[in-house]
Every structure is written in C-alpha cells, then in structure tokens.
Scaffold this motif. Structure first.
Motif, mmCIF file in Angstrom:
data_model
loop_
_atom_site.group_PDB
_atom_site.id
_atom_site.type_symbol
_atom_site.label_atom_id
_atom_site.label_comp_id
_atom_site.label_asym_id
_atom_site.label_seq_id
_atom_site.Cartn_x
_atom_site.Cartn_y
_atom_site.Cartn_z
ATOM 1 N N SER A 1 -23.299 44.533 -61.958
ATOM 2 C CA SER A 1 -23.870 45.418 -60.941
ATOM 3 C C SER A 1 -25.249 44.967 -60.479
ATOM 4 C CB SER A 1 -23.982 46.848 -61.480
ATOM 5 O OG SER A 1 -22.721 47.291 -61.882
ATOM 6 N N VAL A 2 -25.331 43.701 -60.101
ATOM 7 C CA VAL A 2 -26.628 43.156 -59.680
ATOM 8 C C VAL A 2 -26.936 43.530 -58.233
ATOM 9 C CG1 VAL A 2 -27.860 41.001 -59.175
ATOM 10 C CG2 VAL A 2 -26.616 41.255 -61.340
ATOM 11 N N ASN A 3 -28.128 44.081 -58.035
ATOM 12 C CA ASN A 3 -28.604 44.404 -56.691
ATOM 13 C C ASN A 3 -29.913 43.697 -56.418
ATOM 14 O OD1 ASN A 3 -26.851 46.623 -55.353
ATOM 15 N ND2 ASN A 3 -27.037 47.233 -57.511
ATOM 16 N N LYS A 4 -30.011 43.223 -55.186
ATOM 17 C CA LYS A 4 -31.230 42.524 -54.784
ATOM 18 C C LYS A 4 -31.511 42.850 -53.321
ATOM 19 C CE LYS A 4 -34.327 39.226 -54.283
ATOM 20 N NZ LYS A 4 -35.618 39.281 -54.974
ATOM 21 N N TRP A 5 -32.744 43.230 -53.062
ATOM 22 C CA TRP A 5 -33.172 43.478 -51.681
ATOM 23 C C TRP A 5 -34.266 42.493 -51.306
ATOM 24 C CZ3 TRP A 5 -31.536 47.596 -54.644
ATOM 25 C CH2 TRP A 5 -30.727 48.562 -54.034
ATOM 26 N N PHE A 6 -34.231 42.042 -50.053
ATOM 27 C CA PHE A 6 -35.403 41.426 -49.443
ATOM 28 C C PHE A 6 -35.903 42.450 -48.442
ATOM 29 C CE2 PHE A 6 -33.373 37.222 -50.520
ATOM 30 C CZ PHE A 6 -34.398 36.767 -51.347
ATOM 31 N N GLY A 7 -36.903 43.230 -48.798
ATOM 32 C CA GLY A 7 -37.320 44.333 -47.927
ATOM 33 C C GLY A 7 -36.135 45.248 -47.696
ATOM 34 N N PRO A 8 -35.787 45.501 -46.438
ATOM 35 C CA PRO A 8 -34.679 46.406 -46.157
ATOM 36 C C PRO A 8 -33.299 45.746 -46.321
ATOM 37 C CG PRO A 8 -35.642 45.637 -44.104
ATOM 38 C CD PRO A 8 -36.463 45.038 -45.206
ATOM 39 N N LEU A 9 -33.307 44.421 -46.485
ATOM 40 C CA LEU A 9 -32.039 43.683 -46.505
ATOM 41 C C LEU A 9 -31.432 43.675 -47.912
ATOM 42 C CD1 LEU A 9 -30.380 41.945 -44.473
ATOM 43 C CD2 LEU A 9 -31.599 39.960 -45.385
ATOM 44 N N HIS A 10 -30.244 44.261 -48.020
ATOM 45 C CA HIS A 10 -29.572 44.373 -49.315
ATOM 46 C C HIS A 10 -28.726 43.113 -49.529
ATOM 47 C CE1 HIS A 10 -27.321 47.444 -52.119
ATOM 48 N NE2 HIS A 10 -27.881 46.456 -52.772
ATOM 49 N N VAL A 11 -29.323 42.067 -50.082
ATOM 50 C CA VAL A 11 -28.665 40.746 -50.105
ATOM 51 C C VAL A 11 -27.643 40.569 -51.217
ATOM 52 C CG1 VAL A 11 -30.225 39.266 -48.834
ATOM 53 C CG2 VAL A 11 -30.753 39.812 -51.193
ATOM 54 N N LEU A 12 -27.819 41.269 -52.340
ATOM 55 C CA LEU A 12 -26.766 41.272 -53.361
ATOM 56 C C LEU A 12 -26.423 42.733 -53.631
ATOM 57 C CD1 LEU A 12 -28.052 38.543 -55.902
ATOM 58 C CD2 LEU A 12 -26.326 38.273 -54.102
ATOM 59 N N GLN A 13 -25.183 43.093 -53.368
ATOM 60 C CA GLN A 13 -24.785 44.495 -53.437
ATOM 61 C C GLN A 13 -23.808 44.711 -54.577
ATOM 62 O OE1 GLN A 13 -23.540 45.940 -49.563
ATOM 63 N NE2 GLN A 13 -25.022 44.639 -48.507
ATOM 64 N N ASP A 14 -24.350 45.160 -55.688
ATOM 65 C CA ASP A 14 -23.497 45.520 -56.810
ATOM 66 C C ASP A 14 -22.587 44.363 -57.235
ATOM 67 O OD1 ASP A 14 -23.644 47.784 -58.274
ATOM 68 O OD2 ASP A 14 -21.815 48.676 -57.468
ATOM 69 N N VAL A 15 -23.183 43.202 -57.371
ATOM 70 C CA VAL A 15 -22.386 42.009 -57.682
ATOM 71 C C VAL A 15 -22.130 41.906 -59.194
ATOM 72 C CG1 VAL A 15 -22.402 39.480 -57.704
ATOM 73 C CG2 VAL A 15 -23.147 40.720 -55.659
ATOM 74 N N SER A 16 -20.871 41.845 -59.567
ATOM 75 C CA SER A 16 -20.489 41.615 -60.962
ATOM 76 C C SER A 16 -19.623 40.366 -61.020
ATOM 77 C CB SER A 16 -19.716 42.813 -61.517
ATOM 78 O OG SER A 16 -20.552 43.957 -61.555
ATOM 79 N N ASN B 1 -33.377 43.434 -58.442
ATOM 80 C CA ASN B 1 -33.930 44.794 -58.443
ATOM 81 C C ASN B 1 -33.224 45.713 -59.429
ATOM 82 O OD1 ASN B 1 -34.240 43.907 -55.206
ATOM 83 N ND2 ASN B 1 -36.053 44.727 -56.219
ATOM 84 N N SER B 2 -31.922 45.505 -59.620
ATOM 85 C CA SER B 2 -31.229 46.286 -60.639
ATOM 86 C C SER B 2 -29.993 45.548 -61.103
ATOM 87 C CB SER B 2 -30.866 47.683 -60.106
ATOM 88 O OG SER B 2 -29.835 47.567 -59.148
ATOM 89 N N GLY B 3 -29.424 46.032 -62.199
ATOM 90 C CA GLY B 3 -28.286 45.354 -62.803
ATOM 91 C C GLY B 3 -28.767 44.425 -63.907
ATOM 92 N N THR B 4 -27.819 43.736 -64.526
ATOM 93 C CA THR B 4 -28.199 42.821 -65.603
ATOM 94 C C THR B 4 -27.523 41.473 -65.425
ATOM 95 O OG1 THR B 4 -26.368 43.579 -66.981
ATOM 96 C CG2 THR B 4 -28.492 44.656 -67.333
ATOM 97 N N ILE B 5 -28.233 40.458 -65.875
ATOM 98 C CA ILE B 5 -27.652 39.118 -65.947
ATOM 99 C C ILE B 5 -27.894 38.620 -67.362
ATOM 100 C CG2 ILE B 5 -27.642 36.775 -65.025
ATOM 101 C CD1 ILE B 5 -28.879 37.816 -62.460
ATOM 102 N N THR B 6 -26.817 38.223 -68.020
ATOM 103 C CA THR B 6 -27.003 37.631 -69.344
ATOM 104 C C THR B 6 -26.496 36.203 -69.313
ATOM 105 O OG1 THR B 6 -24.881 38.491 -70.106
ATOM 106 C CG2 THR B 6 -26.814 39.805 -70.622
ATOM 107 N N PHE B 7 -27.174 35.363 -70.083
ATOM 108 C CA PHE B 7 -26.791 33.967 -70.206
ATOM 109 C C PHE B 7 -26.627 33.652 -71.679
ATOM 110 C CE2 PHE B 7 -27.571 29.434 -70.678
ATOM 111 C CZ PHE B 7 -26.644 28.941 -69.777
ATOM 112 N N ASP B 8 -25.455 33.188 -72.034
ATOM 113 C CA ASP B 8 -25.161 32.841 -73.421
ATOM 114 C C ASP B 8 -25.530 33.994 -74.369
ATOM 115 O OD1 ASP B 8 -24.115 31.183 -75.322
ATOM 116 O OD2 ASP B 8 -25.867 29.878 -75.478
ATOM 117 N N GLY B 9 -25.171 35.187 -73.937
ATOM 118 C CA GLY B 9 -25.353 36.352 -74.791
ATOM 119 C C GLY B 9 -26.739 36.986 -74.754
ATOM 120 N N GLN B 10 -27.665 36.341 -74.045
ATOM 121 C CA GLN B 10 -29.039 36.861 -73.993
ATOM 122 C C GLN B 10 -29.366 37.369 -72.592
ATOM 123 O OE1 GLN B 10 -31.208 36.705 -76.735
ATOM 124 N NE2 GLN B 10 -29.456 35.892 -77.876
#
Ligand code: ADP
Ligand code: MG
Length: 245
Positions: free
Chosen positions: A11-26, A59-68
């Motif tokens: 559920s990764v979210n990323k905004w550039f100002g008003p632009l929602h560039v990553l929308q709930d990406v899993s 801005n929100s969500g989580t990213i893990t790499f190799d369990g961390q």
C-alpha cells in the motif's frame, strides 16, 4: 526463483505536491524473480524504482527489503543502497575515471574493501559484460552500449542482492540495444533478482517471470508474460499494447 520475497511493497503512496504518483501500490518480488514494469510515460515507473532504493521517500505504506523495513538514513541506508544496484537510462559514469576505476570505486569508497580483491572482481565483471579489453579507457571513448554494460558491471561490483533497471536501453542507438539486453538476459538466467522498467517487449517476453503494467500511479495488472501479452485484462493495458506492438 524461490517463493521467498526479497522486495515487498505494501500500500505504498507517494505524492509530488498534488500529484498522486504512486497510488496504493503493492508488489512483492521473489528472490531470483525478474519483474518487468511497463506502462505509459508519467505512470510512476521511475518513482517506483527510486522508492525501492529510497532515492525517493514515500508518504505512506511500507517497503521491506530482505525482511527489513527500508532504512531512512545512516549506515542502514548505505547498506540498502549497496544491496540494491541501480542502472539508469543515462549511464552516469565518472568521466575522469577509467572504466576499471569506475567499476572499482563503490566497493573501495563505500565498503572499504581491499584494492587487489576489488580489482580482480572488477576485471571479472568487465570480462562478463564483454568490456575487459577497454578497462584502461575513459567513458567518452566507449559507445553508449559499452558504457551501459560498464554501468551494469559497476552495479554488480557491489555484489547486490537485487538490481533495478530504469529504461536502461532508452538512450541507446538501436544497434546497441541488443548487447545490453543480452547482458541483462544472462543475469536473469543466472538468478539475479531484477526489476526492469523497459519498453523492450522482446525482453519482457523472454526474460521476465512477471510483467507488471502501471498507469496513472496504479499497478493495473500483473501476469506472466505469455499470459499478459496474449490476454491483457484491462482496457488500459490493451490500449497501451496496441500502441507499442
Ligand atoms: P514514468 O517513469 O512512468 O515515466 P515517473 O515516475 O517519472 O513516471 O513520473 C510520474 C509522475 O510524477 C509524472 O507525472 C512526473 O511528471 C511526476 N514527477 C516525477 N518526478 C517528480 C518530481 N521530482 N517532482 C514533481 N513531479 C515529479
Ligand atoms: Mg521513467
């Protein structure tokens, strides 16, 4: 490939100002898996790659790499960067260093490894990408395709657990695309975990385990290449494919 996930986005979210560039990406990438990311320009593919390497904060969500969980700063971030290699459209080699020096730099400066060990590894990698005989030259003396192969060797010199490629062949003259894709295909066959943003559908068909289609910041659909190309499920993917194939 094993089922064990190496890269997990939830559920990764990323905004550039008003632009929602990553929308709930899993997205979950297994060890040894090759994921090809395709989609129209501006859909967020580069941002996705940069987020995985934490070149871009989310801005929100989580990213893990190799369990961390991805580290935000300091030593843990440096470790992450050394474990996730990145190859860009522009090769970004150091102009005033030789090819060999370019490949040796990361392990020596970042990891403080011994010169002799790094030199042997670097020469081995240059051999592997077919550039060993150019080791003492400078980047400007090489073709674009050769420079990009050096950039791949440089990324490999850090002995990464995964490699991210962001349109690695887009800046190349057409006759040089094949030599770079050949190196990438052999890495894929050797079991390297790879996330590849590309418009090279031949590579997607032959080397990918999975194709991920993005549009407007959303991960619209994903499937093994044979399934995706034969039967894209979304209207947007069909539309995209009709324009590029
Ligand atoms: P892609 O790689 O799929 O072409 P990008 O991830 O580069 O897409 O960009 C996604 C969207 O975010 C685009 O609309 C782009 O203009 C915008 N964007 C990218 N980087 C920035 C930035 N640093 N600041 C503001 N907007 C950005
Ligand atoms: Mg891009």
């Amino acid at each position: 490939m094993t089922d064990e996930a190496l890269i997990v986005l939830e559920s990764v979210n990323k905004w550039f100002g008003p632009l929602h560039v990553l929308q709930d990406v899993s997205l979950s990438v297994a060890r040894g898996e090759v994921v090809v990311v395709i989609g129209p320009s501006g859909s967020g593919k580069s941002t996705l790659c940069r987020a995985i390497n934490r070149l871009e904060p989310i801005n929100s969500g989580t990213i893990t790499f190799d369990g961390q969980p991805l580290a935000a700063e300091g030593r843990a971030l440096a470790k992450l960067r050394s474990e996730v290699g990145m190859v860009f459209q522009s090769f970004n080699l150091f102009a005033h260093k030789t090819i060999l020096q370019n490949v040796m730099l990361g392990p020596i400066k970042v990891r403080k490894e011994k010169q002799a060990v790094v030199r042997d590894r670097a020469m081995g990698l240059l051999e592997r990408v077919g550039i060993a005989n150019q080791a003492e030259k400078y980047p400007a003396q090489l073709s674009g395709g050769q420079q990009q192969r050096v950039a791949i060797a440089r990324a490999l010199a850090m002995q990464p657990k995964a490699l991210l490629f962001d349109e690695p062949t887009s800046a190349l003259d057409p006759e040089m695309v094949g030599e770079v894709l050949d190196v990438m295909t052999s890495l894929a066959r050797e079991g390297m975990t790879m996330v590849v943003v590309t418009h090279e559908m031949g590579f997607a068909r032959h080397a990918a385990n999975r194709v991920v289609f993005m549009a407007d910041g959303q991960l619209v659909e994903q499937a093994p290449p044979e399934e995706f190309f034969a039967n894209p499920k979304s209207e947007r993917a069909r539309d995209f494919l009709s324009k590029i194939l």
